[in-house]
Design an enzyme around this catalytic site. Structure first.
Site, PDB file in Angstrom:
ATOM      1  N   THR A 147      14.933 -93.287 -10.282  1.00 35.56           N
ATOM      2  CA  THR A 147      16.066 -92.675  -9.741  1.00 35.56           C
ATOM      3  C   THR A 147      15.416 -90.944  -9.651  1.00 35.56           C
ATOM      4  O   THR A 147      15.202 -90.314  -9.980  1.00 35.56           O
ATOM      5  CB  THR A 147      17.658 -92.605 -10.662  1.00 35.56           C
ATOM      6  N   GLU A 148      15.604 -90.866  -8.141  1.00 35.23           N
ATOM      7  CA  GLU A 148      15.750 -89.714  -8.072  1.00 35.23           C
ATOM      8  C   GLU A 148      14.587 -88.892  -8.570  1.00 35.23           C
ATOM      9  O   GLU A 148      14.038 -87.881  -8.731  1.00 35.23           O
ATOM     10  CB  GLU A 148      16.763 -88.150  -9.249  1.00 35.23           C
TER      11      GLU A 148
END
Lengths: 405, 415
Positions: A147-148
């Protein structure tokens, strides 16, 4: 001349409902917590503005030959696509069928589970996502992106133990030092390969493309391809949000024309496109990189402060992390696996992102992406925390109800 | 500078504003004579000459001014402390001559206008700066007589003070002619600026907007909440404003009742005086929260910081709030704020919660949120503190000084 590794991130969160503690909640948790009207609105808008036109352009480019790209598509995106716009799922499947598109693994609900002390939830979410990729697109991912693009030595260890061969990370000086992101590296004390994002060249498209203050504006495919071919090293890793095309930069900026012409211009100059796993396989790791603290691609700090920078965010994060045993108990007691689904959707990192109160320059970006236009981080916190508390109460009730019967 | 109230004789933001503005202007080299009504005890400050207007003010000039039945001012100010500008006359407190508030305003303006002219003849002023309708007549008259520019600050209009319900035509007339005569009109928020354009027809180029500020130091204090006599574990919700329609105290109590249902530890403080007091005490009984609500009356200047320090959340549900200095006070004290969207202060601060004043459900939701989640108070409080710290009076004074320069340049151009 380096090869080019294009990677796009596709994500939509389940946005939250306005949750009132003074009125009684409805029977459906999903309907009470998530605002599907809002979700449908944003999703369909993004399909019209970005996904459908961009997919069409990529499909043509692939058929013309030479273009390869990699995608990470979150579970929350796919769930919403099924509900609100099945045609967009079909168009991604059409891309998958060409064989020139590679799918990248991540957490199902775009969560920060990699930062939990216990890795069980993280591993479950990754497996869930991989299963989804197999079912929907027939894909078997071998490269992971968190994530990210959050990456650290710890994340690397987990990812390697899950059997992935490579991972994506931000090519930031704080860890690379003098080293170029245009080579393949190796995780600390591991054979896991790391592909570092070339953030300058990536942000030229993702961030600066439409910026009139930029001295290179307007950026043409021709000029950009020239920059790529002039880059040193083995690979130029261009990682960006897919919403760059048509959402972050509106069609009038010329972004679609840019996307359309880039593969041709690149081919003219003899540039070669590779997917993430091909890039990792083709080039040897030139060095080991130590990443003791979490690194991400967000904001100026490139750390986790966009989601965990203030006390509100950390309080919600702690709440989420702590709910896991209770969720398991409640699922076991009530036999309702839907509770786990709700738990996963509540973990989407976007919910924490909207609680960010840091520097106004970055804050503006946060506000730009926020669907809750009328409210500020404090209001978003009250709402999110109200939902988390209500969910917790519900879980306790389920456990107690099972105990009584 | 023409004013009406000044600490310690004060009922609201006007006195605070004049105090800090004059102090910082003086520090920046502006020489000020401050005209205000005579008070029981004389007002003295080191940075400017305070001229307190009554008959004796004219003795120095060897003139006498006749204005029948003009009594000392402190009675009005005392009344005004008690019940606010809109207060009905409290007969017992009036002097034997029986002056009422409006009569007093008329006379003050009459005398003040004449007196400024006399002072000007002795040592010429460059410009006159008057604050709100209550000094406008004197300002207009003196600026005409002395032929010098007039700067008028509008802190609120009659529409605001009456919550748009029953504006008093006589006051509206004074406001209208005051802003029309002024060379420059200063006001405290963009929403006020558009109100002045729409309702008083002031041309946009004549309006300048600045935001009020805060001297944060006194608000950095601790206080023992036992002083209210509430249980130790109680959560305190504060209202601190005049008890008038404008400030929305009814909405506060109605929201409080909803909070009390959900959060039994919640206690409510109503600080301030005004004409709605009897109605509000009845309402508290009706809503069943009388035992959890304390009406404190007017809280003096120096005790206000303790009030914020003791509270868990400050609520200002104003129907119409030109600015709202108390919001900055609460923020400086690190107390989370819930303020209505129709307030000037919400244009300039970000670290607060905003609501529609009529939406008592939403106000209650937000109060409960702040009371339930201690981390919100920590995060909001510290951010609010630093944000309020950015808004300093010396910045306001430099702006105002700049506006003076504009008014003077305009005046010269006209001459």
């Amino acid at each position: 001349m380096p090869s080019v590794c294009l990677y796009f991130h596709v994500h939509q969160p389940f946005r939250l409902n306005k949750f009132r503690v003074l009125s009684k909640r409805g029977p459906s948790l999903h309907a009470s917590y998530f605002n599907d009207e809002l979700n449908k609105h944003y999703f369909q808008k993004a399909c019209r503005q970005c996904y459908l036109p961009a997919n069409k352009i990529l499909l043509n480019a692939v058929k013309e030959g030479g273009l390869k790209a990699s995608f990470s598509i979150t579970g929350t995106f796919v769930e919403q696509a099924k509900r609100f716009a099945p045609e967009v799922l079909e168009s991604f499947k059409a891309l998958a069928d060409t064989g020139c598109i590679e799918f990248v693994a991540e957490t199902f609900s775009h969560s920060l589970a990699s930062l939990y002390r216990d890795s069980t939830e993280f591993r479950e979410q990754v497996r869930l996502h991989s299963r989804m990729l197999r079912n929907e697109f027939g894909a078997r991912p071998t490269v992971f992106r968190n994530t990210e693009v959050i990456y650290s030595n710890d994340v690397g260890r987990e990812v390697a133990s899950l059997g992935f061969s490579a991972v994506l990370a931000e090519g930031f000086e704080s860890v690379l030092g003098w080293r170029s992101p245009n080579y393949v590296y190796r995780a600390k004390e591991s054979s896991l390969k790391i592909l570092f994002r070339n953030y300058r060249l990536s942000d030229d498209v993702g961030y600066r493309f439409g910026a009139r203050w930029w001295k290179e504006w307007p950026l043409t495919a021709d000029k950009y391809a020239a920059w790529l071919s002039a880059a040193e090293g083995h690979t130029v890793n261009l990682f960006m949000d897919y919403e760059t095309f048509g959402e972050h930069h509106w069609p009038g900026s010329g972004i679609f024309e840019f996307l359309e012409h880039l593969p041709r211009e690149a081919r003219k100059r003899g540039l070669d496109f590779l997917t993430v796993s091909e890039t990792a396989a083709r080039y040897p790791a030139v060095d080991e990189v130590d990443v003791p603290f979490a690194l991400s691609w967000a904001d100026l700090e490139r750390d986790t402060s966009a989601w965990l920078g203030n006390k509100l965010q950390r309080a919600c994060f702690a709440e989420l992390e702590g709910l896991k045993p209770l969720v398991e108990k409640a699922v076991e007691a009530s036999g309702d696996a839907g509770l786990l689904d709700v738990y996963r959707l509540l973990q989407t990192s976007d919910h924490l992102y909207y609680l960010c109160t840091k520097s106004w320059a970055d804050g503006d970006v946060h506000k730009h992406f926020s669907p809750y236009k009328e409210s500020n981080p404090y209001e978003n916190f009250i709402n999110y925390m109200n939902i988390l508390q209500d969910f917790k109460e519900e879980l306790k009730r389920r456990v107690e109800a099972a105990g009584e019967s | 500078m023409l004013g009406w109230e000044f600490p310690p004789f004060m009922s609201g933001g006007l006195a605070t504003h004049c105090f800090y503005l004059s102090r910082e202007l003086a520090a920046q080299g502006v020489e000020i004579d401050f005209f205000m009504p005579k008070t029981r005890q004389p007002v003295h400050v080191p940075w400017m000459n305070v001229v307190q207007v009554d008959y004796s003010s004219f003795n120095d000039f060897g003139t006498r001014v006749e204005f029948a039945s003009f009594g000392p001012y402190y009675q009005f100010l005392r009344k005004h402390e008690k019940s606010g500008l809109q207060g009905e006359c409290d007969e017992a407190r009036l002097d034997p001559v029986g002056l009422d508030f409006f009569e007093a305003v008329k006379k003050y303006n009459y005398l003040c206008g004449k007196l400024v002219r006399l002072w000007h003849a002795r040592r010429p002023y460059d410009l006159i700066h008057c604050h709100d309708w209550i000094t406008f007549q004197a300002g207009v008259e003196a600026s005409r007589a002395c032929n010098i520019p007039l700067v008028a600050t509008v802190h609120s209009t009659e529409y605001d003070r009456t919550g748009n319900l029953w504006p008093f035509d006589w006051i509206l007339g004074i406001e209208k002619s005051g802003v029309a005569a002024a060379d420059l009109v200063l006001t405290v928020s963009n929403r006020m600026a558009s109100q002045l354009q729409e309702r008083f027809g002031v041309p946009k180029k004549k309006i300048r907007v600045f935001y009020n500020a805060i001297d944060a130091a006194p608000f950095n204090c601790c206080a023992a909440r036992e002083e209210f006599g509430f249980p130790l574990d109680s959560k305190i919700v504060l209202y601190n404003a005049r008890l008038s329609v404008q400030k929305g105290p009814e909405f506060f109590l109605r929201a409080a009742a909803k909070v009390a249902e959900k959060e039994p530890r919640a206690r409510f403080i109503v600080s301030g005086s005004g004409d709605l007091l009897p109605r509000l005490t009845e309402l508290a009984v009706e809503l069943g929260i009388a035992d959890k609500t304390k009406f404190l009356g007017f809280t003096p200047f120096e005790e206000v910081p303790l009030l914020y320090a003791m509270s868990d959340v400050y609520v200002l549900p104003s129907v119409s709030e030109p600015f709202g200095i108390t919001v900055l006070e609460a923020m400086a004290a690190g107390t989370p704020v819930i303020v209505s969207k129709t307030s000037g202060v919400s244009e300039v601060v970000k670290h607060c919660l905003t609501v529609d004043f009529w939406d008592v459900y939403e106000i209650a939701e937000k109060i409960i949120g702040v009371l339930n989640y201690g981390v919100l108070k920590e995060e909001m409080g510290s951010n609010a503190r630093s944000e309020a710290g950015q808004l300093s009076w010396d910045k306001v004074a430099s702006q105002v000084k700049w506006f003076y320069g504009e008014a003077l340049a305009g005046g010269r151009a006209r001459a």
